[in-house]
Design a protein around this motif. Structure first.
Motif, PDB file in Angstrom:
ATOM      1  N   VAL A   1       0.829  -1.202   0.000  1.00 18.64           N
ATOM      2  CA  VAL A   1       0.000   0.000   0.000  1.00 18.64           C
ATOM      3  C   VAL A   1       0.866   1.254   0.000  1.00 18.64           C
ATOM      4  CG1 VAL A   1      -1.661   1.335   1.345  1.00 18.64           C
ATOM      5  CG2 VAL A   1      -1.977  -1.116   1.064  1.00 18.64           C
ATOM      6  N   THR A   2       1.909   1.278   0.822  1.00 16.67           N
ATOM      7  CA  THR A   2       2.726   2.485   0.938  1.00 16.67           C
ATOM      8  C   THR A   2       3.680   2.664  -0.232  1.00 16.67           C
ATOM      9  OG1 THR A   2       4.409   1.320   2.243  1.00 16.67           O
ATOM     10  CG2 THR A   2       2.621   2.408   3.445  1.00 16.67           C
ATOM     11  N   ARG A   3       4.050   1.573  -0.925  1.00 16.09           N
ATOM     12  CA  ARG A   3       5.034   1.670  -2.012  1.00 16.09           C
ATOM     13  C   ARG A   3       4.410   1.692  -3.395  1.00 16.09           C
ATOM     14  NH1 ARG A   3       8.917   3.966   0.223  1.00 16.09           N
ATOM     15  NH2 ARG A   3       7.109   4.519   1.465  1.00 16.09           N
ATOM     16  N   ARG A   4       3.216   1.110  -3.551  1.00 15.96           N
ATOM     17  CA  ARG A   4       2.657   0.939  -4.896  1.00 15.96           C
ATOM     18  C   ARG A   4       1.390   1.751  -5.152  1.00 15.96           C
ATOM     19  NH1 ARG A   4       4.310  -3.397  -7.724  1.00 15.96           N
ATOM     20  NH2 ARG A   4       3.500  -2.126  -9.435  1.00 15.96           N
ATOM     21  N   ILE A   5       0.768   2.274  -4.088  1.00 19.50           N
ATOM     22  CA  ILE A   5      -0.471   3.041  -4.245  1.00 19.50           C
ATOM     23  C   ILE A   5      -0.144   4.523  -4.120  1.00 19.50           C
ATOM     24  CG2 ILE A   5      -2.769   3.474  -3.318  1.00 19.50           C
ATOM     25  CD1 ILE A   5      -2.454   0.713  -4.576  1.00 19.50           C
ATOM     26  N   PRO A   6      -0.585   5.368  -5.062  1.00 19.46           N
ATOM     27  CA  PRO A   6      -0.274   6.796  -5.006  1.00 19.46           C
ATOM     28  C   PRO A   6      -0.779   7.443  -3.711  1.00 19.46           C
ATOM     29  CG  PRO A   6      -1.206   6.221  -7.139  1.00 19.46           C
ATOM     30  CD  PRO A   6      -1.369   5.018  -6.267  1.00 19.46           C
ATOM     31  N   ALA A   7       0.038   8.290  -3.117  1.00 16.34           N
ATOM     32  CA  ALA A   7      -0.309   8.911  -1.842  1.00 16.34           C
ATOM     33  C   ALA A   7      -1.510   9.845  -1.959  1.00 16.34           C
ATOM     34  CB  ALA A   7       0.895   9.672  -1.294  1.00 16.34           C
TER      35      ALA A   7
END
Length: 395
Positions: free
Chosen positions: A230-236
């Motif tokens: 979630v933190t590395r692959r989903i845009p913030a």
């Protein structure tokens, strides 16, 4: 600007019936019902609506109620919704009207929603001569995970009762000051998808893990990898929230079990992120298990609740009516969506409409318990405001 509301006495009307709304809410609160079948709650609503002049239709596959009032003047049809069901959880509020049924509680304010919409029904009945068009009241069971709104749509809510022009719902919350209406256009609430994971290894003696294939550390690795995903692959700026809320494995201290299971939920505020995250979950779960010699079974309950999207025009209409009814300082425009989910989203996929949050923070409580807390309480005086806003949206 021409007055949007036909009569400025709506709030006073609502305050005049506040006691009966509170009594109705407390009766429902002390006898909470779950899911799609709420016979006692349904009967309480029908008794309240009796002799108010509404045409009543009952649901076939649930305890839903559709109540329609035709005004004396032509105009649009406005759908107003209240959900009815409680949650399967204990209540620890200490209230004199607390739940009488173990592990059931109205912890999300649906009891207040019902009371407010019933109050609005009485206001509308008294103002039938001012009503241009129709008020279509939607009393909906099964919001808490049962998709009751979708059930009502399948039974003809939108197609079988004439044209419905707009839709409006209120959700009460104890973490906003009493009487404040919070709203935003566009994405208001996240989607909700549930998933379950089963990692199958090979059981054996705890002292000889090399002779077994232990699924527990594999499941632990999957959980951590999902958080990293979630933190590395989903845009913030187009976020998702993934929570693994239950892990279960094993029976005793000296046995490596054959399998480990987990349950979780995924929330997203756009369909693109939602679909991307679902694809990534599958990739992470299957391939980590495979790397450790395990088999993984992933069950995605895709499409549980879509993203709740407020129509821009109807959001603006809600804002204007709120300011006229309650004053300029009564409205707060939310900067971001809420990551909770709502099956009102199904209605907003079919009709232009909106949902607003009604503040009902209990007096004298510095940090009120939120919705879904076993200690959640509200300021019941806020219900008169909710009833007035429901009625004003139709008038």
């Amino acid at each position: 600007m021409e007055s949007i509301i036909t009569n400025t006495g709506i709030l006073e009307d609502a305050k005049s019936i506040a006691t009966e709304m509170i009594d109705l809410r407390r009766t429902i609160h002390s006898n909470p019902e779950l899911g799609l079948h709420l016979p006692e709650t349904q009967q309480l609503i029908l008794k309240y609506l009796e002799n108010l002049g509404f045409d009543i239709t009952l649901g076939k596959n649930s305890s839903s109620i559709i109540a329609i009032l035709k005004g004396d003047q032509p105009g649009p049809s406005t759908l107003l919704r209240a959900d009815m069901d409680a949650l399967p959880m204990p209540e620890d509020t200490g209230l004199g009207y607390a739940s009488k049924i173990p592990n059931r509680m109205h912890a999300c304010g649906h009891d207040a929603h019902v009371a407010m919409l019933c109050g609005a029904a009485k206001i509308l009945a008294l103002r039938k001569s001012e009503l241009r068009g129709r008020a279509v009241l939607m009393f909906q069971p099964g919001e808490e995970g049962y998709g009751g709104a979708a059930v009502m749509i399948e039974e003809g809510l939108i197609n079988d009762f004439g044209t419905i022009d707009r839709a409006f719902a209120i959700h009460i919350t104890p973490v906003i000051p009493k009487g404040i209406i919070a709203i935003k256009s566009g994405t208001l609430m996240a989607s909700a998808d549930e998933f379950s994971i089963e990692v199958i290894g090979k059981g054996g003696h705890a002292s000889m893990p090399s002779d077994a294939v232990d699924p527990i550390p594999v499941m632990c690795e999957i959980v951590l990898a999902l958080q990293s995903m979630v933190t590395r692959r989903i845009p913030a700026f187009d976020p998702a929230v993934l929570t693994v809320s239950k892990i279960e494995a094993g029976t005793t201290s000296n046995v490596i079990p054959e399998k480990a299971t987990a349950l979780g939920t995924l929330r997203a505020v756009s369909e693109n992120t939602r679909l991307s995250a679902i694809e990534l979950i599958e990739r992470v779960v299957i391939n980590i298990a495979k790397a450790h010699g395990c088999e993984a079974l992933l069950h995605l309950h895709h499409g549980s609740y879509p993203v709740t999207i407020n129509n821009e025009v109807e959001t603006q209409r809600t804002a204007e009516i709120t300011r006229e009814l309650l004053g300029q300082n009564s409205l707060v425009i939310m900067p971001t969506p809420v990551m909770g989910a709502e099956d009102w989203s199904f209605v907003l996929q079919n009709l232009p409409g909106a949902m607003a949050f009604l503040g009902a923070a209990p007096p004298g409580v510095a940090m009120p318990a939120p919705n879904h807390s076993n200690k959640m309480i509200i300021d019941e005086d806020a219900m008169a405001i909710g009833a007035a806003l429901y009625a004003a949206m139709a008038l």
